[in-house]
Design a protein around this motif. Structure first.
Motif, short mmCIF file in Angstrom:
data_model
loop_
_atom_site.label_atom_id
_atom_site.label_comp_id
_atom_site.label_asym_id
_atom_site.label_seq_id
_atom_site.Cartn_x
_atom_site.Cartn_y
_atom_site.Cartn_z
N ILE A 55 32.34 12.08 21.27
CA ILE A 55 30.90 11.94 21.06
C ILE A 55 30.24 13.10 21.79
O ILE A 55 30.35 13.23 23.01
N VAL A 56 29.60 13.95 21.02
CA VAL A 56 28.98 15.17 21.54
C VAL A 56 27.48 14.92 21.68
O VAL A 56 26.83 14.49 20.72
N THR A 57 26.93 15.19 22.86
CA THR A 57 25.51 15.00 23.13
C THR A 57 24.94 16.29 23.71
O THR A 57 25.53 16.87 24.63
N VAL A 58 23.83 16.72 23.17
CA VAL A 58 23.15 17.89 23.72
C VAL A 58 22.68 17.55 25.13
O VAL A 58 22.12 16.49 25.38
N LYS A 59 22.95 18.46 26.06
CA LYS A 59 22.57 18.23 27.46
C LYS A 59 21.05 18.17 27.61
O LYS A 59 20.32 18.85 26.88
N ALA A 60 20.61 17.39 28.57
CA ALA A 60 19.18 17.30 28.89
C ALA A 60 18.70 18.69 29.30
O ALA A 60 19.39 19.41 30.03
N ASP A 95 20.83 9.49 16.04
CA ASP A 95 19.67 9.78 16.89
C ASP A 95 19.35 11.27 16.95
O ASP A 95 18.41 11.68 17.63
N GLY A 96 20.12 12.09 16.23
CA GLY A 96 19.85 13.53 16.18
C GLY A 96 20.22 14.29 17.43
O GLY A 96 19.89 15.47 17.57
N ARG A 97 20.94 13.67 18.35
CA ARG A 97 21.26 14.32 19.63
C ARG A 97 22.66 14.92 19.69
O ARG A 97 23.12 15.26 20.77
N GLY A 98 23.34 15.03 18.57
CA GLY A 98 24.67 15.60 18.61
C GLY A 98 25.51 15.21 17.42
O GLY A 98 25.00 15.02 16.32
N ALA A 99 26.81 15.07 17.67
CA ALA A 99 27.76 14.78 16.60
C ALA A 99 28.87 13.87 17.12
O ALA A 99 29.03 13.68 18.33
N GLY A 117 36.71 24.90 23.51
CA GLY A 117 36.87 26.19 22.83
C GLY A 117 35.77 26.49 21.82
O GLY A 117 35.65 27.62 21.35
N LEU A 118 34.97 25.49 21.48
CA LEU A 118 33.88 25.72 20.52
C LEU A 118 32.69 26.38 21.23
O LEU A 118 32.51 26.21 22.43
N PRO A 119 31.88 27.14 20.49
CA PRO A 119 30.77 27.87 21.10
C PRO A 119 29.81 27.02 21.94
O PRO A 119 29.41 27.44 23.03
N LEU A 120 29.44 25.83 21.47
CA LEU A 120 28.54 24.98 22.26
C LEU A 120 29.19 24.56 23.58
O LEU A 120 28.53 24.48 24.61
N ASN A 124 28.31 25.66 27.57
CA ASN A 124 27.95 24.50 28.38
C ASN A 124 26.61 23.88 27.96
O ASN A 124 25.80 23.50 28.80
N LEU A 125 26.40 23.77 26.65
CA LEU A 125 25.15 23.22 26.11
C LEU A 125 25.27 21.74 25.75
O LEU A 125 24.26 21.09 25.48
N VAL A 126 26.49 21.21 25.74
CA VAL A 126 26.71 19.82 25.34
C VAL A 126 27.62 19.10 26.33
O VAL A 126 28.39 19.72 27.06
N ASP A 127 27.50 17.78 26.33
CA ASP A 127 28.42 16.91 27.05
C ASP A 127 29.28 16.21 26.02
O ASP A 127 28.80 15.84 24.95
N ASP A 128 30.55 16.02 26.35
CA ASP A 128 31.49 15.36 25.44
C ASP A 128 32.02 14.10 26.10
O ASP A 128 32.35 14.10 27.29
N GLU A 129 32.11 13.03 25.33
CA GLU A 129 32.76 11.80 25.77
C GLU A 129 34.01 11.62 24.91
O GLU A 129 33.92 11.65 23.68
N PHE A 130 35.15 11.47 25.54
CA PHE A 130 36.43 11.39 24.84
C PHE A 130 36.95 9.95 24.87
O PHE A 130 37.07 9.36 25.94
N ILE A 131 37.26 9.42 23.70
CA ILE A 131 37.74 8.05 23.58
C ILE A 131 39.02 8.05 22.75
O ILE A 131 38.98 8.30 21.54
N PRO A 132 40.18 7.79 23.38
CA PRO A 132 41.41 7.66 22.58
C PRO A 132 41.30 6.44 21.69
O PRO A 132 40.81 5.39 22.11
N VAL A 133 41.72 6.56 20.43
CA VAL A 133 41.66 5.44 19.48
C VAL A 133 43.01 5.28 18.80
O VAL A 133 43.82 6.20 18.76
N GLY A 134 43.23 4.08 18.26
CA GLY A 134 44.47 3.80 17.55
C GLY A 134 44.33 2.52 16.76
O GLY A 134 43.24 1.96 16.63
#
Length: 146
Positions: A55-60, A95-99, A117-120, A124-134
Motif C-alpha cells: 500500500i503506497v501512500t504519498v508522504k505528508a 482516496d487518491g493518496r497513492g496506489a 527501486g522505483l522513482p517515487l 523518498n516521496l511515498v511511504d510503503d506498507e508491506f503485507i505478505p498474503v497467501g
C-alpha cells in the motif's frame, strides 16, 4: 456379557489416557521431539506467502507537483515490472493518496527492493506498507481429517 463390557470400556479408557499421558511426558522430556512438533504445528498454522501487497501512500507535505514531476518515469518503470511479471495487480487508492500493488514475490525483503527501486521510492516521496498474503488459512479446515 454385559458385565464384561462394563469392565472392558473403563479399562480401555484408562489405558488410552495413560498412553496419551506417556506420549506427552516423552515429548516434554525429549526437547528435539517437542521442538519438531512445535515447528510442524507452526508451519501448519502459519500462512503460506504467495505474494506481497504494498500500500503506497504519498508522504505528508509532498505536493502534487512533486509527484507529477516523477510520474512519467514511475509509470514506465511500473509498467516494466508488470511486463516482467513482478507486479500481478495494481490499483489506484480510492482516496487518491497513492496506489496498491500485489507483487509476485514470496519475500517482503524483495518487495522492499522492488518498491525502493522505483522513482517515487528513490526520491523518498511515498511511504510503503508491506503485507505478505497467501491462501485463506480457514480453507485448511476443509482438508483436515474428521
Amino acid at each position: 456379557m454385559i458385565a464384561e463390557t462394563r469392565t472392558v470400556k473403563p479399562l480401555r479408557n484408562v489405558v488410552f489416557a495413560l498412553t496419551l499421558t506417556l506420549i506427552g511426558a516423552t515429548t516434554m522430556t525429549n526437547p528435539s521431539v517437542a521442538q519438531a512438533q512445535t515447528q510442524a504445528q507452526a508451519q501448519a498454522l502459519s500462512p503460506t506467502t504467495t505474494g506481497v501487497m504494498v500500500i503506497v501512500t504519498v508522504k505528508a507535505g509532498v505536493t502534487r507537483e512533486q509527484i507529477m514531476a516523477v510520474m512519467p518515469a514511475e509509470v514506465r518503470e511500473t509498467l516494466q515490472l508488470y511486463l516482467n511479471g513482478k507486479i500481478r495487480e495494481w490499483y489506484s487508492r480510492g482516496d487518491g493518496r497513492g496506489a496498491v500493488f500485489l507483487l509476485d514475490t514470496r519475500d517482503v525483503a524483495e518487495a522492499h527492493a522492488i518498491m525502493d527501486g522505483l522513482p517515487l521510492g528513490k526520491q523518498n516521496l511515498v511511504d510503503d506498507e508491506f503485507i505478505p498474503v497467501g491462501p485463506l488459512m480457514a480453507l485448511r479446515m476443509l482438508t483436515a481429517k474428521p
